[in-house]
Design a protein around this motif. Structure first.
Motif, short mmCIF file in Angstrom:
data_model
loop_
_atom_site.label_atom_id
_atom_site.label_comp_id
_atom_site.label_asym_id
_atom_site.label_seq_id
_atom_site.Cartn_x
_atom_site.Cartn_y
_atom_site.Cartn_z
N SER A 21 0.83 -1.20 0.00
CA SER A 21 0.00 0.00 0.00
C SER A 21 0.86 1.25 0.00
CB SER A 21 -0.94 0.01 1.20
OG SER A 21 -0.19 -0.06 2.40
N ARG A 22 2.03 1.15 0.56
CA ARG A 22 2.97 2.26 0.54
C ARG A 22 4.37 1.73 0.78
NH1 ARG A 22 1.97 6.79 3.56
NH2 ARG A 22 -0.27 6.53 3.27
N ASP A 23 5.36 2.50 0.34
CA ASP A 23 6.74 2.13 0.59
C ASP A 23 7.63 3.36 0.47
OD1 ASP A 23 8.52 -0.95 -0.31
OD2 ASP A 23 8.97 0.60 1.17
N ILE A 24 8.70 3.32 1.18
CA ILE A 24 9.74 4.35 1.08
C ILE A 24 10.99 3.64 0.62
CG2 ILE A 24 11.07 6.09 2.30
CD1 ILE A 24 8.74 6.25 4.32
N CYS A 25 11.54 4.09 -0.49
CA CYS A 25 12.64 3.38 -1.11
C CYS A 25 13.84 4.29 -1.31
CB CYS A 25 12.21 2.81 -2.47
SG CYS A 25 10.84 1.66 -2.36
N GLN A 26 14.98 3.67 -1.46
CA GLN A 26 16.21 4.40 -1.72
C GLN A 26 16.39 4.63 -3.23
OE1 GLN A 26 18.36 5.67 0.59
NE2 GLN A 26 16.88 4.99 2.15
N ARG A 27 16.97 5.73 -3.54
CA ARG A 27 17.32 6.05 -4.94
C ARG A 27 18.12 4.90 -5.55
NH1 ARG A 27 18.78 11.57 -6.93
NH2 ARG A 27 18.35 12.21 -4.78
N GLY A 28 17.79 4.55 -6.78
CA GLY A 28 18.55 3.53 -7.50
C GLY A 28 18.03 2.11 -7.32
N THR A 29 17.13 1.91 -6.38
CA THR A 29 16.56 0.58 -6.18
C THR A 29 15.32 0.40 -7.04
OG1 THR A 29 15.20 1.27 -4.30
CG2 THR A 29 17.44 0.53 -3.83
N SER A 30 14.76 -0.81 -7.01
CA SER A 30 13.56 -1.14 -7.78
C SER A 30 12.49 -1.69 -6.84
CB SER A 30 13.87 -2.16 -8.87
OG SER A 30 14.81 -1.65 -9.79
N LEU A 31 11.26 -1.49 -7.18
CA LEU A 31 10.14 -2.00 -6.38
C LEU A 31 9.11 -2.62 -7.30
CD1 LEU A 31 8.74 -2.06 -3.51
CD2 LEU A 31 7.43 -0.10 -4.33
N THR A 32 8.61 -3.78 -6.91
CA THR A 32 7.56 -4.44 -7.68
C THR A 32 6.23 -4.32 -6.95
OG1 THR A 32 9.07 -5.97 -8.76
CG2 THR A 32 6.76 -6.62 -8.66
N ILE A 33 5.22 -3.85 -7.65
CA ILE A 33 3.87 -3.67 -7.11
C ILE A 33 2.99 -4.77 -7.70
CG2 ILE A 33 1.90 -2.10 -6.94
CD1 ILE A 33 3.95 0.19 -7.57
N GLN A 34 2.19 -5.37 -6.83
CA GLN A 34 1.34 -6.47 -7.26
C GLN A 34 -0.12 -6.04 -7.30
OE1 GLN A 34 1.92 -9.77 -4.63
NE2 GLN A 34 4.06 -10.04 -5.19
N CYS A 35 -0.85 -6.58 -8.27
CA CYS A 35 -2.29 -6.32 -8.39
C CYS A 35 -2.98 -7.67 -8.59
CB CYS A 35 -2.55 -5.40 -9.57
SG CYS A 35 -4.27 -4.96 -9.84
N GLN A 36 -3.81 -8.02 -7.62
CA GLN A 36 -4.51 -9.30 -7.64
C GLN A 36 -6.01 -9.03 -7.69
OE1 GLN A 36 -3.15 -12.77 -7.13
NE2 GLN A 36 -5.17 -13.09 -8.02
N VAL A 37 -6.70 -9.69 -8.60
CA VAL A 37 -8.15 -9.51 -8.76
C VAL A 37 -8.84 -10.81 -8.38
CG1 VAL A 37 -9.94 -8.65 -10.31
CG2 VAL A 37 -7.56 -8.08 -10.74
N ASP A 38 -10.04 -10.68 -7.81
CA ASP A 38 -10.74 -11.88 -7.33
C ASP A 38 -11.52 -12.59 -8.43
OD1 ASP A 38 -13.85 -10.61 -5.87
OD2 ASP A 38 -12.82 -10.07 -7.71
N SER A 39 -11.44 -12.10 -9.66
CA SER A 39 -12.10 -12.76 -10.77
C SER A 39 -11.32 -12.49 -12.04
CB SER A 39 -13.54 -12.26 -10.92
OG SER A 39 -13.55 -10.86 -11.12
N GLN A 40 -11.55 -13.27 -13.05
CA GLN A 40 -10.81 -13.06 -14.30
C GLN A 40 -11.31 -11.80 -14.99
OE1 GLN A 40 -11.21 -16.68 -16.61
NE2 GLN A 40 -9.56 -17.69 -15.48
N VAL A 41 -10.39 -11.00 -15.44
CA VAL A 41 -10.73 -9.75 -16.12
C VAL A 41 -9.96 -9.66 -17.43
CG1 VAL A 41 -11.38 -8.44 -14.07
CG2 VAL A 41 -8.98 -8.50 -14.79
N THR A 42 -10.57 -9.02 -18.39
CA THR A 42 -9.92 -8.89 -19.68
C THR A 42 -8.84 -7.81 -19.66
OG1 THR A 42 -11.99 -9.56 -20.73
CG2 THR A 42 -10.33 -8.55 -22.14
#
Lengths: 109, 114
Positions: B9-30
């Protein structure tokens, strides 16, 4: 000039007042969305409409396709209605949402 | 309507790093989309996440900076790579059945880069 313009940018009112937020667009659209964004960032889809009028509880959305204009009305406003309201037009050609800048609404008790 | 879970929901990161955000849905969507909202600004579409193929990026956004995965019809990730303070934004995923159906949004990821 933005393709989707909202007014006003900021609106402060007293609890119970009738609220109107306006949205004008210059692109051809398939539909128009009204969204509500709370301070945490999450967005709720309020309405999607392509003609006429829709009502949900105290919220009413109207659209005039000929005039390329939509309005969102809130009746009997309440402090919990305080949020940013965003108008987004579904571009007819590209089929992508084009967003207005948002209207920050504050309802004081 | 679809229930969307976005993490973190939130993050504080250092310059030069990478962050992966996930999105999960409870049903199949196009349709699944990734948006960025910079401070005080409205939403900007980064890309459309396509199931089983490369995402479709908007002008100004490139795969090297914002790699996206969509392995199935209920899940997608957005990575913000080599972050700089200019990447401080809210990142949101949204889903819809078709272009003519309402988009439903996740709660967003508020990202701050120091």
């Amino acid at each position: 000039k933005n393709e989707v313009e909202q007014s006003p940018q900021n609106l402060t009112a007293q609890e119970g007042e009738f609220i109107t937020i306006n949205c004008s667009y210059s692109v051809g659209i398939s539909a128009l969305h009204w969204l509500q964004q709370h301070p945490g960032g999450g967005i709720v889809s309020l309405f999607m409409l392509s003609s006429g009028k829709k009502k949900h509880g105290r919220l009413i959305a109207t659209i005039n396709i000929q005039e390329k204009h939509s309005s969102l009305h809130i009746t009997a406003s309440h402090p919990r209605d305080s949020a940013v309201y965003i108008c987004a037009a579904l571009n007819q050609g590209a089929q992508k949402l084009v967003f207005g800048q948002g209207t920050r609404l504050t309802i004081n008790p | 309507s679809a229930v969307i879970s976005q993490k973190p929901s939130r993050d504080i990161c250092q310059r030069g790093t990478s962050l992966t955000i996930q999105c999960q849905v409870d049903s199949q969507v196009t349709m699944m989309f990734w948006y960025r909202q910079q401070p005080g600004q409205s939403l900007t579409l980064i890309a459309t996440a396509n199931q089983g193929s490369e995402a479709t990026y908007e002008s100004g956004f490139v795969i090297d900076k914002f790699p996206i995965s969509r392995p199935n019809l209920t899940f997608s990730t957005l990575t913000v790579s080599n972050m700089s303070p200019e990447d401080s934004s809210i990142y949101l995923c949204s889903v819809s059945g078709t272009h003519n159906q309402p988009q439903h949004f996740g709660d967003g990821t508020r990202l701050s880069i120091l």
